[in-house]
Motif scaffolding. Structure first.
Motif, PDB file in Angstrom:
ATOM      1  N   GLU A 203      10.922 -39.164 -14.332  1.00 12.29           N
ATOM      2  CA  GLU A 203      11.206 -40.677 -14.395  1.00 12.29           C
ATOM      3  C   GLU A 203      12.690 -41.299 -14.128  1.00 12.29           C
ATOM      4  N   GLU A 204      13.181 -40.138 -14.446  1.00 14.57           N
ATOM      5  CA  GLU A 204      14.999 -40.099 -13.739  1.00 14.57           C
ATOM      6  C   GLU A 204      15.153 -40.205 -12.909  1.00 14.57           C
ATOM      7  N   GLN A 205      14.021 -39.130 -11.880  1.00 14.27           N
ATOM      8  CA  GLN A 205      14.305 -38.782 -10.979  1.00 14.27           C
ATOM      9  C   GLN A 205      13.860 -39.923  -9.778  1.00 14.27           C
ATOM     10  N   LYS A 206      12.949 -40.706 -10.380  1.00 14.70           N
ATOM     11  CA  LYS A 206      12.497 -41.733  -9.943  1.00 14.70           C
ATOM     12  C   LYS A 206      13.623 -42.914  -9.592  1.00 14.70           C
ATOM     13  N   MET A 207      13.836 -43.306 -10.579  1.00 15.09           N
ATOM     14  CA  MET A 207      14.947 -43.844 -11.217  1.00 15.09           C
ATOM     15  C   MET A 207      16.151 -44.314  -9.979  1.00 15.09           C
ATOM     16  N   GLU A 208      16.461 -43.174  -9.769  1.00 11.41           N
ATOM     17  CA  GLU A 208      17.698 -41.987  -9.263  1.00 11.41           C
ATOM     18  C   GLU A 208      17.676 -42.566  -8.373  1.00 11.41           C
ATOM     19  N   THR A 209      16.685 -42.624  -7.494  1.00 15.27           N
ATOM     20  CA  THR A 209      15.959 -42.346  -5.795  1.00 15.27           C
ATOM     21  C   THR A 209      15.716 -43.650  -6.105  1.00 15.27           C
ATOM     22  N   GLU A 210      14.706 -44.178  -6.524  1.00 14.99           N
ATOM     23  CA  GLU A 210      13.444 -45.486  -5.838  1.00 14.99           C
ATOM     24  C   GLU A 210      14.988 -47.139  -5.574  1.00 14.99           C
ATOM     25  N   SER A 211      15.724 -46.679  -6.538  1.00 10.56           N
ATOM     26  CA  SER A 211      17.226 -48.040  -6.887  1.00 10.56           C
ATOM     27  C   SER A 211      18.188 -48.316  -5.224  1.00 10.56           C
ATOM     28  N   ARG A 212      18.088 -46.644  -4.666  1.00  6.26           N
ATOM     29  CA  ARG A 212      19.301 -46.921  -3.885  1.00  6.26           C
ATOM     30  C   ARG A 212      18.028 -47.181  -2.543  1.00  6.26           C
ATOM     31  N   LYS A 213      16.585 -46.941  -2.628  1.00  5.52           N
ATOM     32  CA  LYS A 213      16.261 -46.877  -1.262  1.00  5.52           C
ATOM     33  C   LYS A 213      15.774 -48.628  -1.497  1.00  5.52           C
ATOM     34  N   LEU A 214      15.316 -49.301  -2.911  1.00  8.55           N
ATOM     35  CA  LEU A 214      15.287 -50.390  -2.511  1.00  8.55           C
ATOM     36  C   LEU A 214      16.643 -51.135  -1.688  1.00  8.55           C
ATOM     37  N   LEU A 215      18.142 -51.321  -2.703  1.00  8.26           N
ATOM     38  CA  LEU A 215      19.298 -52.073  -2.489  1.00  8.26           C
ATOM     39  C   LEU A 215      19.806 -51.308  -1.016  1.00  8.26           C
ATOM     40  N   GLY A 216      19.286 -50.415  -0.029  1.00  6.41           N
ATOM     41  CA  GLY A 216      18.825 -49.941   1.318  1.00  6.41           C
ATOM     42  C   GLY A 216      18.542 -50.789   1.708  1.00  6.41           C
ATOM     43  N   SER A 217      19.056 -50.889   3.244  1.00  7.72           N
ATOM     44  CA  SER A 217      19.453 -52.025   4.328  1.00  7.72           C
ATOM     45  C   SER A 217      18.685 -51.520   5.723  1.00  7.72           C
ATOM     46  N   PHE A 218      17.764 -52.243   5.850  1.00  9.78           N
ATOM     47  CA  PHE A 218      17.001 -51.995   7.247  1.00  9.78           C
ATOM     48  C   PHE A 218      17.033 -52.530   8.072  1.00  9.78           C
ATOM     49  N   ASP A 219      17.311 -51.204   9.385  1.00  2.62           N
ATOM     50  CA  ASP A 219      18.099 -52.240  10.756  1.00  2.62           C
ATOM     51  C   ASP A 219      16.904 -52.329  11.546  1.00  2.62           C
ATOM     52  N   GLY A 220      15.452 -52.240  11.598  1.00  2.00           N
ATOM     53  CA  GLY A 220      14.115 -52.467  11.795  1.00  2.00           C
ATOM     54  C   GLY A 220      13.825 -50.859  12.478  1.00  2.00           C
ATOM     55  N   ALA A 221      14.328 -50.321  12.002  1.00  2.00           N
ATOM     56  CA  ALA A 221      13.657 -48.395  12.385  1.00  2.00           C
ATOM     57  C   ALA A 221      13.907 -47.736  11.012  1.00  2.00           C
ATOM     58  N   GLU A 222      14.688 -48.207   9.979  1.00  2.00           N
ATOM     59  CA  GLU A 222      15.212 -46.899   8.704  1.00  2.00           C
ATOM     60  C   GLU A 222      15.602 -47.842   7.857  1.00  2.00           C
ATOM     61  N   VAL A 223      15.271 -47.315   6.843  1.00  2.00           N
ATOM     62  CA  VAL A 223      15.689 -48.234   5.883  1.00  2.00           C
ATOM     63  C   VAL A 223      16.645 -46.271   5.517  1.00  2.00           C
ATOM     64  N   GLN A 224      18.816 -47.145   5.514  1.00  2.00           N
ATOM     65  CA  GLN A 224      19.536 -46.039   5.153  1.00  2.00           C
ATOM     66  C   GLN A 224      19.923 -47.000   3.588  1.00  2.00           C
ATOM     67  N   LEU A 225      20.598 -46.147   2.391  1.00  2.00           N
ATOM     68  CA  LEU A 225      19.710 -46.017   0.483  1.00  2.00           C
ATOM     69  C   LEU A 225      21.546 -46.737   0.930  1.00  2.00           C
ATOM     70  N   HIS A 226      21.252 -47.103   0.168  1.00  2.00           N
ATOM     71  CA  HIS A 226      22.510 -47.774  -0.953  1.00  2.00           C
ATOM     72  C   HIS A 226      23.992 -46.481  -1.010  1.00  2.00           C
ATOM     73  N   ASP A 227      24.987 -46.138  -1.147  1.00  2.00           N
ATOM     74  CA  ASP A 227      25.354 -45.226  -0.904  1.00  2.00           C
ATOM     75  C   ASP A 227      25.944 -45.715  -2.860  1.00  2.00           C
ATOM     76  N   MET A 228      25.390 -46.360  -3.994  1.00  2.00           N
ATOM     77  CA  MET A 228      25.973 -46.123  -4.936  1.00  2.00           C
ATOM     78  C   MET A 228      25.285 -44.675  -5.558  1.00  2.00           C
ATOM     79  N   ASP A 229      26.057 -44.412  -6.813  1.00  2.00           N
ATOM     80  CA  ASP A 229      25.427 -43.500  -7.402  1.00  2.00           C
ATOM     81  C   ASP A 229      24.449 -43.785  -8.440  1.00  2.00           C
ATOM     82  N   VAL A 230      23.784 -43.946  -9.198  1.00  2.00           N
ATOM     83  CA  VAL A 230      22.554 -43.989 -10.027  1.00  2.00           C
ATOM     84  C   VAL A 230      22.536 -42.338 -10.858  1.00  2.00           C
ATOM     85  N   ALA A 231      22.786 -42.903 -12.695  1.00  2.00           N
ATOM     86  CA  ALA A 231      22.218 -41.493 -13.191  1.00  2.00           C
ATOM     87  C   ALA A 231      21.049 -42.291 -14.208  1.00  2.00           C
ATOM     88  N   ALA A 232      20.340 -41.566 -14.650  1.00  2.00           N
ATOM     89  CA  ALA A 232      18.758 -42.595 -15.750  1.00  2.00           C
ATOM     90  C   ALA A 232      18.868 -41.268 -16.651  1.00  2.00           C
TER      91      ALA A 232
END
Length: 345
Positions: A203-232
């Motif tokens: 569960e911790e890993q899911k929260m730490e990685t999925e949140s960065r993908k959800l808040l990342g930016s999509f340029d039409g080709a790929e999603v750049q993960l958000h650069d924040m650090d997340v610890a759960a």
């Protein structure tokens, strides 16, 4: 005209919530149900040990349950909702996509795959267009869309509001998660009564990685993960439904407790049937939200927040969402509505 839908894993806890929400849905019509081989050939009433706190829908109860394979689902089904265990979904969901079905999945497998969109429509609806990349790379006529983990989806709408206004840098979260998140037989009564379990596998890993993908930016080709650090840190407690989370969010810009609350309260829903008008409900009381009192905010599709307090580098707050509604079945249905609106069906 209704969209004909199927449900994979229809007899499980999330599958039953899907049935409950889909039966009266104005856009979708249940046309196919699947489950394990032992349930195939039975009526849904016979196969499902119904545990939802509402009667089993009469028009669904007599549908014959099929095996969980593409050939068991009619060709005219336009959309598949998957609530399969991830070990099964990893194998089966691509088979449905290869067969031309569009799948909105709650299963955890594949969420972080580079060509699989992971979406909360009120947060990152534009990521759904990653399907175009997915279809080009995999040669699918179908498509696979994921909603995030129930604990991730509880905090991310509030984090998105903070990030947009104040630029998130670090997030720390401690969860108090309801037993329904583990499925009906996931935690025994001897384990959880008079207890709290300070570990939920993966569960911790899911929260730490999925949140960065959800808040990342999509340029039409790929999603750049958000650069924040997340610890759960994730904990199971003896509540039935509703995940409560304590969040510490550090920001690049100065933020007061009042500013943080205002930013979240301003978040509105999107033009989809299951999205509430006001996504985030802010409580002024320091002891809210609470699972028993607030998990059904906006029919279980809202997020409740409160307990705001300024910290050295940002703000601390508490958030709560209904884990099988907003965090699972409702999230998949909302994604299905997004797929329909965007013309992917």
């Amino acid at each position: 005209m209704s969209v004909r839908v199927g449900v994979l894993g229809a007899t499980g806890a999330v599958g039953q919530r899907l049935i409950q929400l889909l039966d009266p849905h104005p856009e979708f019509e249940i046309a196919a149900l699947t489950a394990s081989e032992s349930s195939a050939g039975k009526t849904y009433r016979e196969a499902a040990k119904w545990r939802v706190d509402a009667p089993i829908p009469t028009d669904v109860a007599e549908i014959e349950v099929g095996a969980t394979k593409p050939e068991a689902v009619p060709d005219d089904v336009d959309l598949i909702f998957s609530s399969l265990p991830s070990s099964v979904g990893q194998q089966v969901e691509p088979e449905f996509c290869e067969a031309g079905y569009v799948v909105s999945s709650n299963s955890s497998n594949g969420r972080m795959d580079e060509d699989v969109p992971l979406t909360i429509p009120e947060v990152n609806a534009d990521h759904v267009d990653l399907i175009e990349v997915q279809r080009d790379e995999r040669g699918w006529d179908g498509a696979l869309l994921k909603n995030p983990n129930c604990s991730t989806i509880t905090m991310v709408p509030a984090l998105e509001a903070l990030d947009r206004a104040f630029d998130l840098t670090d997030v720390r979260v401690s969860t108090l998660q309801a037993v329904s998140g583990a499925g009906y037989s996931g935690v025994s009564s001897m384990e959880i009564i008079d207890n709290a379990i300070p570990h939920i596998g993966g569960e911790e890993q899911k929260m730490e990685t999925e949140s960065r993908k959800l808040l990342g930016s999509f340029d039409g080709a790929e999603v750049q993960l958000h650069d924040m650090d997340v610890a759960a840190s994730c904990n199971r407690i003896p509540t039935l439904d509703g995940h409560l989370e304590n969040v510490w969010a550090d920001t690049a810009e100065d933020v007061s407790a009042e500013d943080a609350a205002e930013a979240m309260e301003a978040v509105t829903g999107v033009d989809l049937h299951s999205s509430p008008d006001q996504l985030i409900k802010v409580f002024e009381e320091p002891d809210r939200p609470q699972p028993r009192l607030d998990r059904n905010t906006e029919g279980g599709m809202g997020v409740a927040v409160g307990g705001f307090r300024e910290t050295t580098d940002g703000v601390q707050f508490n958030c709560l969402a209904h884990n099988t509604m907003r965090g699972a079945a409702g999230a998949s249905i909302l994604n299905g509505e997004l797929l329909n609106k965007r013309g992917y069906l």
